[in-house]
Design a protein around this motif. Structure first.
Motif, PDB file in Angstrom:
ATOM      1  N   PHE A 823       0.831  -1.212   0.000  1.00 39.03           N
ATOM      2  CA  PHE A 823       0.000   0.000   0.000  1.00 39.03           C
ATOM      3  C   PHE A 823       0.866   1.263   0.000  1.00 39.03           C
ATOM      4  N   LEU A 824       2.080   1.185   0.540  1.00 39.30           N
ATOM      5  CA  LEU A 824       2.939   2.358   0.715  1.00 39.30           C
ATOM      6  C   LEU A 824       3.711   2.728  -0.543  1.00 39.30           C
ATOM      7  N   GLY A 825       4.033   1.733  -1.385  1.00 35.68           N
ATOM      8  CA  GLY A 825       4.851   2.019  -2.550  1.00 35.68           C
ATOM      9  C   GLY A 825       6.317   2.157  -2.183  1.00 35.68           C
ATOM     10  N   SER A 826       7.092   2.673  -3.141  1.00 35.47           N
ATOM     11  CA  SER A 826       8.549   2.694  -2.961  1.00 35.47           C
ATOM     12  C   SER A 826       9.138   4.086  -2.798  1.00 35.47           C
ATOM     13  N   SER A 827       8.308   5.088  -2.662  1.00 37.20           N
ATOM     14  CA  SER A 827       8.826   6.455  -2.529  1.00 37.20           C
ATOM     15  C   SER A 827       9.582   6.631  -1.212  1.00 37.20           C
ATOM     16  N   SER A 828      10.520   7.578  -1.212  1.00 37.57           N
ATOM     17  CA  SER A 828      11.279   7.845   0.011  1.00 37.57           C
ATOM     18  C   SER A 828      10.406   8.480   1.085  1.00 37.57           C
ATOM     19  N   THR A 829       9.436   9.257   0.643  1.00 36.94           N
ATOM     20  CA  THR A 829       8.428   9.786   1.570  1.00 36.94           C
ATOM     21  C   THR A 829       7.084   9.236   1.136  1.00 36.94           C
ATOM     22  N   VAL A 830       6.394   8.573   2.047  1.00 36.49           N
ATOM     23  CA  VAL A 830       5.150   7.880   1.729  1.00 36.49           C
ATOM     24  C   VAL A 830       3.957   8.775   2.073  1.00 36.49           C
ATOM     25  N   PHE A 831       3.039   8.912   1.115  1.00 31.66           N
ATOM     26  CA  PHE A 831       1.892   9.808   1.308  1.00 31.66           C
ATOM     27  C   PHE A 831       2.380  11.171   1.830  1.00 31.66           C
ATOM     28  N   PRO A 832       3.212  11.868   1.074  1.00 29.13           N
ATOM     29  CA  PRO A 832       3.854  13.080   1.598  1.00 29.13           C
ATOM     30  C   PRO A 832       2.887  14.218   1.932  1.00 29.13           C
ATOM     31  N   LYS A 833       1.689  14.245   1.300  1.00 27.78           N
ATOM     32  CA  LYS A 833       0.755  15.351   1.527  1.00 27.78           C
ATOM     33  C   LYS A 833      -0.562  14.903   2.165  1.00 27.78           C
ATOM     34  N   LEU A 834      -0.696  13.616   2.474  1.00 22.83           N
ATOM     35  CA  LEU A 834      -1.976  13.093   2.944  1.00 22.83           C
ATOM     36  C   LEU A 834      -2.376  13.729   4.283  1.00 22.83           C
ATOM     37  N   LYS A 835      -3.620  14.293   4.300  1.00 20.97           N
ATOM     38  CA  LYS A 835      -4.130  14.928   5.523  1.00 20.97           C
ATOM     39  C   LYS A 835      -5.271  14.130   6.153  1.00 20.97           C
ATOM     40  N   GLY A 836      -6.066  13.430   5.317  1.00 15.34           N
ATOM     41  CA  GLY A 836      -7.191  12.667   5.846  1.00 15.34           C
ATOM     42  C   GLY A 836      -7.246  11.280   5.254  1.00 15.34           C
ATOM     43  N   LEU A 837      -7.337  10.256   6.127  1.00 15.78           N
ATOM     44  CA  LEU A 837      -7.444   8.863   5.688  1.00 15.78           C
ATOM     45  C   LEU A 837      -8.686   8.264   6.325  1.00 15.78           C
ATOM     46  N   TYR A 838      -9.585   7.741   5.475  1.00 13.30           N
ATOM     47  CA  TYR A 838     -10.872   7.256   5.961  1.00 13.30           C
ATOM     48  C   TYR A 838     -11.117   5.842   5.441  1.00 13.30           C
ATOM     49  N   ILE A 839     -11.276   4.874   6.361  1.00 10.49           N
ATOM     50  CA  ILE A 839     -11.633   3.513   5.978  1.00 10.49           C
ATOM     51  C   ILE A 839     -12.991   3.214   6.601  1.00 10.49           C
ATOM     52  N   TYR A 840     -13.873   2.611   5.788  1.00 10.63           N
ATOM     53  CA  TYR A 840     -15.272   2.498   6.202  1.00 10.63           C
ATOM     54  C   TYR A 840     -15.868   1.237   5.594  1.00 10.63           C
ATOM     55  N   GLY A 841     -16.547   0.465   6.404  1.00  9.40           N
ATOM     56  CA  GLY A 841     -17.278  -0.690   5.896  1.00  9.40           C
ATOM     57  C   GLY A 841     -16.396  -1.787   5.340  1.00  9.40           C
ATOM     58  N   LEU A 842     -15.201  -1.975   5.902  1.00 13.39           N
ATOM     59  CA  LEU A 842     -14.292  -3.048   5.460  1.00 13.39           C
ATOM     60  C   LEU A 842     -14.539  -4.268   6.346  1.00 13.39           C
ATOM     61  N   ASP A 843     -15.578  -5.000   6.017  1.00 19.91           N
ATOM     62  CA  ASP A 843     -16.079  -6.063   6.892  1.00 19.91           C
ATOM     63  C   ASP A 843     -15.067  -7.177   7.144  1.00 19.91           C
ATOM     64  N   LEU A 862      -0.463  13.750   8.086  1.00 20.20           N
ATOM     65  CA  LEU A 862      -1.775  13.184   8.409  1.00 20.20           C
ATOM     66  C   LEU A 862      -2.379  13.860   9.635  1.00 20.20           C
ATOM     67  N   ASN A 863      -3.567  14.442   9.427  1.00 19.86           N
ATOM     68  CA  ASN A 863      -4.254  15.181  10.485  1.00 19.86           C
ATOM     69  C   ASN A 863      -5.419  14.395  11.070  1.00 19.86           C
ATOM     70  N   ALA A 864      -6.112  13.612  10.197  1.00 21.29           N
ATOM     71  CA  ALA A 864      -7.329  12.931  10.641  1.00 21.29           C
ATOM     72  C   ALA A 864      -7.340  11.489  10.133  1.00 21.29           C
ATOM     73  N   LEU A 865      -7.696  10.556  11.022  1.00 19.80           N
ATOM     74  CA  LEU A 865      -7.843   9.140  10.671  1.00 19.80           C
ATOM     75  C   LEU A 865      -9.203   8.676  11.171  1.00 19.80           C
ATOM     76  N   ARG A 866      -9.963   8.066  10.249  1.00 21.56           N
ATOM     77  CA  ARG A 866     -11.281   7.575  10.625  1.00 21.56           C
ATOM     78  C   ARG A 866     -11.371   6.098  10.255  1.00 21.56           C
ATOM     79  N   ALA A 867     -11.719   5.241  11.228  1.00 23.63           N
ATOM     80  CA  ALA A 867     -11.922   3.807  10.992  1.00 23.63           C
ATOM     81  C   ALA A 867     -13.306   3.446  11.521  1.00 23.63           C
ATOM     82  N   GLN A 868     -14.254   3.251  10.613  1.00 20.43           N
ATOM     83  CA  GLN A 868     -15.633   2.986  11.007  1.00 20.43           C
ATOM     84  C   GLN A 868     -16.146   1.716  10.333  1.00 20.43           C
TER      85      GLN A 868
END
Length: 923
Positions: A823-843, A862-868
């Protein structure tokens, strides 16, 4: 304003003659000498309009001459439009004949019926032109009598010097005023007693009453002190049900659909019962004590300490309201006025070499504003783009300062700023008088309305829409607009007009623009209005209005009738044959449009959005060859569009978002090469009469957002490639909606978007493997990505490589059981600008791990993480919880996670103790 109208007519006169020559048709003959004379006279009239516009403020006879000129210009514009449409109809009918007869000569040999219509049309247009020529000759004779001064130099293109609108956060000279108002609102000036405590701010227009009320309303202590805060612009005329509904909507944070006043009042009482509230009534004009008592009695059930804060220009209103405390708002001092002017006029010019030599002139100009903040801001913004001493002195020494009208609320500052606008922008500004006071104006809709009036002209390198944005930003930078709402990129998307600016626009458009109240008592007075006006907004005051007088609107160019019509009166639209813009949005009772709408041959803008009951559009709508905008957004019961939509060759915007019952699009839409907006493209399963994926190929101008639905109907990659989606360079937002079937990877590969894309949503993708373009650098500009209902994918693509991704949503992916380093890939900085990550309904998701052999920066923003709704997920990566700068963590309906990360009692509660805001299911 008259200058802009005359210029439009001159341009249209030239272009329609050229159009007739270019198309090798001779629909209108015998008027060659009249046209040459018209051009010559119009140019001589235009040369003196600058002087006439200035003199009209003092001289009523000049004002009357300008009114006659504008009436003639409107009439001429209508005739020229008819001429242009006649040429277009000739072309379209010829093409139709050619296609039906399959004979090439049929274009040159139209049917006898067509010939008869053409002869009648050309005779009618020729007679009208000759009649207008006589009117203009009379106007020319009057021009000579007035002895106007010619001021137009040799014509050359005027270069717009644009600056961005500045938002001065500091409010000058109101610290003590703010403190006093706050003390009264917070109960520091009095003992709490039963009954309503009313604070009024009174002062002349442009003094800053609303700004002061906003400062108090938004103050942190006020937010904490009151249970409910409500802001309502009352304005003039006072409408009890509109005000009460606005209060309910502010309290319930949703639209109010009640239409009975008593029912709305009861709803208010239910909402505020026992609550300490602050109600701001901004811009109160009514002195009707009965209306005020009606509202006041509705508000008595609030808790002790509730407050009403009212702003008004009139002392009589303060007395009528029996205010507990009256706060008169005076002018700014000379020192404060100069400081405010200096901050705006010299904005971002701290090292400007001319500052000292212009400072003294600026102080004198500020003094002339008599302490009015609006006037100071307006002239500060005007002079912010003026660099020479001469230009500043011209403002200082202008004769406008001597106008008697200043005492009647026509501000010299606004006049000076208005006179400095290019004529085309003057016309765009004055059109805004059609909106009711305190309206929220949507930038893009305003631009489309300007387009419909032919106020915007493409210059070859710029589309009309871009010209409109330039004009809008120019007006915003000059303080003609305010209260900006901006998008994430800093672009203004909504605004308002100050009520003084609105009054000024209405002064400029006397007898042109009206806000018309419609009820059963006003039928007689409306007839006279509608014979004269060109632009109108209808405001309905009763649930069963009388629209008998709509037949007298024959000269109307704009009709904005939000929530004002029902099916019984729509047939009257056939009489409004001059209409360029018709807004019928949110009319819940309209089930169908009458076929008479096809008579509105000038129509360029038709807004039917949120007409929930609308089921079909008549085929005659396809005769509106000039139509530029058709908005059917949220017409949730509309099942199909007219089959001949391909005839709408000038259509630029087809807004069909949330028109959920549409099953397909007519085949002809694929030929509309001017189309810029098409919210939803539906790949049909209903045969050759509706659009297939390859019909996207010719829509090269599409921009903004596009949702492609029905991709399960695309059989192979070869079909999908014909859409040439990768060439859509202007698309910003793209949604690809599949049907959940397997075997669509090839189709998905062929739908690779252009690298400029900012937003991507993939729904119901049915394969196990993601398309290759999601793995590399093909999405280099992508900021937002949503993956939904992709139920067979067992893993995620290496999204950590996306360099500017800011928001990622992963929802209802039932095949996803494990998220690992892929999921991270091979970049030296991973998700360099990501501010919000939301995972929902992953049964089925059980594990989410980050196993790193090398130290890499992971999600540094990363500022906000939501796992619902992730019932089986056992844990969140420590790297994300403890190294990312999380401020918000939302864990809901995920029992394993909730037990593990409960603060204080959870097994790993200590790992999230530093996160300021954590939410669980039962919070």
């Amino acid at each position: 304003m008259a200058d802009a109208l005359v210029s439009i007519v001159l341009e249209r006169l030239t272009s329609v003659v050229e159009q007739q020559i270019h198309e090798q048709v001779s629909l209108v003959q015998g008027v060659k000498s009249e046209i040459q004379s018209l051009k010559k006279t119009l140019r001589s009239v235009r040369d003196v309009l600058e002087d006439a516009e200035r003199r009209q403020v003092k001289d009523k006879s000049v004002q009357g001459w300008l009114e006659s000129l504008k009436d003639m210009a409107y009439e001429m514009e209508d005739v020229l439009d008819e001429w242009s449409i006649a040429i277009l109809q000739f072309q379209m009918e010829g093409v139709e004949n050619a296609s039906t007869s399959k004979k090439k000569v049929s274009f040159c040999m139209p049917s006898p019926c067509i010939c008869f219509k053409q002869v009648a049309s050309r005779r009618d247009i020729a007679l009208k032109i000759k009649g207008i020529k006589q009117q203009l000759d009379d106007i020319e004779r009057e021009r000579i009598r007035f002895n106007f001064v010619s001021s137009r130099s040799e014509e050359r293109p005027q270069r717009l010097i644009t600056t961005s609108a500045i938002d001065i956060s500091e409010v000058y000279g109101r610290d003590m005023d703010k403190k006093i108002i706050l003390d009264h609102l917070l109960g520091k000036m009095c003992q709490e007693k039963s009954g309503l405590y009313i604070v009024s701010i009174v002062g002349t227009g442009g003094m800053g009453k609303t700004t002061l009320a906003q400062l108090a309303y938004s103050h942190s202590e006020v937010k904490v002190h009151f249970d409910e805060r409500i802001w309502v612009c009352v304005s003039d005329p006072y409408d009890p049900i509109r005000v009460c509904r606005a209060i309910v909507e502010a309290l319930q944070k949703k639209p109010c659909h009640l239409h009975d006043l008593e029912a709305v009042q009861q709803e208010i009482q239910t909402c505020i019962a026992g609550q300490k509230f602050l109600l701001v009534l901004d811009d109160v004009w009514t002195e009707d004590n009965q209306l005020w008592e009606q509202l006041k009695n509705t508000l008595h059930c609030g808790a002790a300490g509730s407050r009403i804060l009212a702003t008004t220009r009139k002392e009589s209103v303060v007395k009528m309201m029996r205010a507990t405390y009256k706060h008169p708002l005076g002018e700014l001092s000379s020192e404060q006025s100069r400081a405010l002017f200096h901050q705006i006029a010299f904005y971002e010019r701290s090292t400007w070499e001319k500052e000292e030599e212009l400072k003294e002139i600026g102080e004198k100009i500020a003094d002339k504003c008599k302490g009015l903040p609006l006037a100071i801001k307006t002239l500060g913004n005007l002079l912010r783009i003026k660099n020479s001493e001469e230009e500043w002195k011209n403002v200082l020494n202008s004769e406008v300062w001597q106008l008697d009208e200043f005492e009647r609320d026509i501000s010299p500052a606004l006049l000076l700023s208005y006179y400095d606008l290019p004529p085309a922008i003057q016309r765009c500004f004055s059109f805004c008088a059609v909106f009711p006071k305190d309206s929220v104006i949507e930038r893009d809709e305003l631009i489309k309305l300007w387009m419909a009036q032919s106020y915007l002209k493409s210059d070859g390198s710029k589309e009309m829409e871009m010209v409109g944005r330039t004009y809008f930003e120019y007006l915003a930078a000059r303080s003609f607009f305010q209260d900006f709402e901006k998008d994430d990129d800093g672009n203004i998307i909504h605004c308002k007009m100050h009520d003084i600016v609105h009054d000024f626009a209405q002064f400029l458009t006397l007898n042109e623009c009206f806000i018309v109240e419609v009820d059963n008592q006003k039928k007689g007075s409306m007839d006279l209005f509608f014979q004269k006006i060109r632009h109108a907004t209808l405001v309905v005051r009763e649930s069963t209005p009388n629209f008998a007088s709509t037949c007298n609107m024959k000269n109307l160019h704009t009709l904005l009738a939000k929530r004002a019509f029902d099916s019984r009166v729509l047939e009257a639209l056939g009489h409004l044959t001059c209409l360029r813009a018709l807004d019928l949005r949110s009319n819940q009772l309209i089930e169908e449009l009458p076929k008479e709408v096809g008579k509105l041959i000038h129509l360029r803008y038709l807004n039917l959005s949120y007409c929930d009951s609308l089921r079909e559009l008549p085929e005659t709508i396809c005769d509106l060859y000039n139509l530029q905008t058709l908005n059917i957004q949220a017409c949730s019961r509309l099942q199909k569009l007219p089959q001949a939509m391909g005839k709408l060759i000038n259509l630029r915007h087809l807004e069909n978002y949330d028109a959920d019952d549409l099953q397909g699009l007519p085949k002809g839409i694929g030929r509309l090469s001017s189309l810029q907006t098409l919210d939803v493209f539906i790949v049909s399963s209903h045969g050759n009469d509706e659009c297939q994926i390859e019909d996207l190929r010719n829509l090269n101008n599409l921009r903004g957002r596009l949702s492609i639905q029905g991709l399960d109907e695309v059989k192979d990659a070869g079909e999908a490639e014909k859409a040439e989606l990768q060439n859509r360079v202007h698309l910003q937002r793209l949604t690809l909606e599949f049907g959940g079937e397997e075997g669509t990877k090839g189709v998905a590969e062929a739908l690779q978007p252009h690298p400029n894309l900012k937003f991507l949503c993939i729904i119901r993708y049915g394969d196990r493997e993601w398309p290759n373009w999601m793995m590399g650098s093909s999405l280099a500009q992508l900021k937002i990505l949503h993956l939904r209902f992709c139920i067979r994918c067992p893993c995620l693509p290496p999204l950590g490589q996306l360099p500017v991704l800011e928001e990622l949503g992963i929802c209802f992916m039932y095949g996803l059981k494990y998220i690992g380093s892929e999921f991270l890939g091979s970049s030296s900085t991973v998700f360099p600008k990501l501010k919000g990550l939301y995972i929902y309904g992953l049964d089925e998701l059980k594990q989410w791990e980050i196993k790193e052999k090398e130290e890499r920066s992971i999600m540094p923003c990363l500022n906000a993480l939501r796992a619902q709704h992730c019932p089986k997920l056992e844990g969140l990566p420590d790297h994300v919880l403890q190294r990312a700068p999380l401020q918000k963590l939302n864990i809901k309906y995920s029992p394993v996670l909730e037990r593990r990360y409960r603060k204080d009692i959870g097994e790993d509660g200590h790992k999230i103790s530093h996160i300021p805001e954590v939410e669980y299911s039962r919070d």
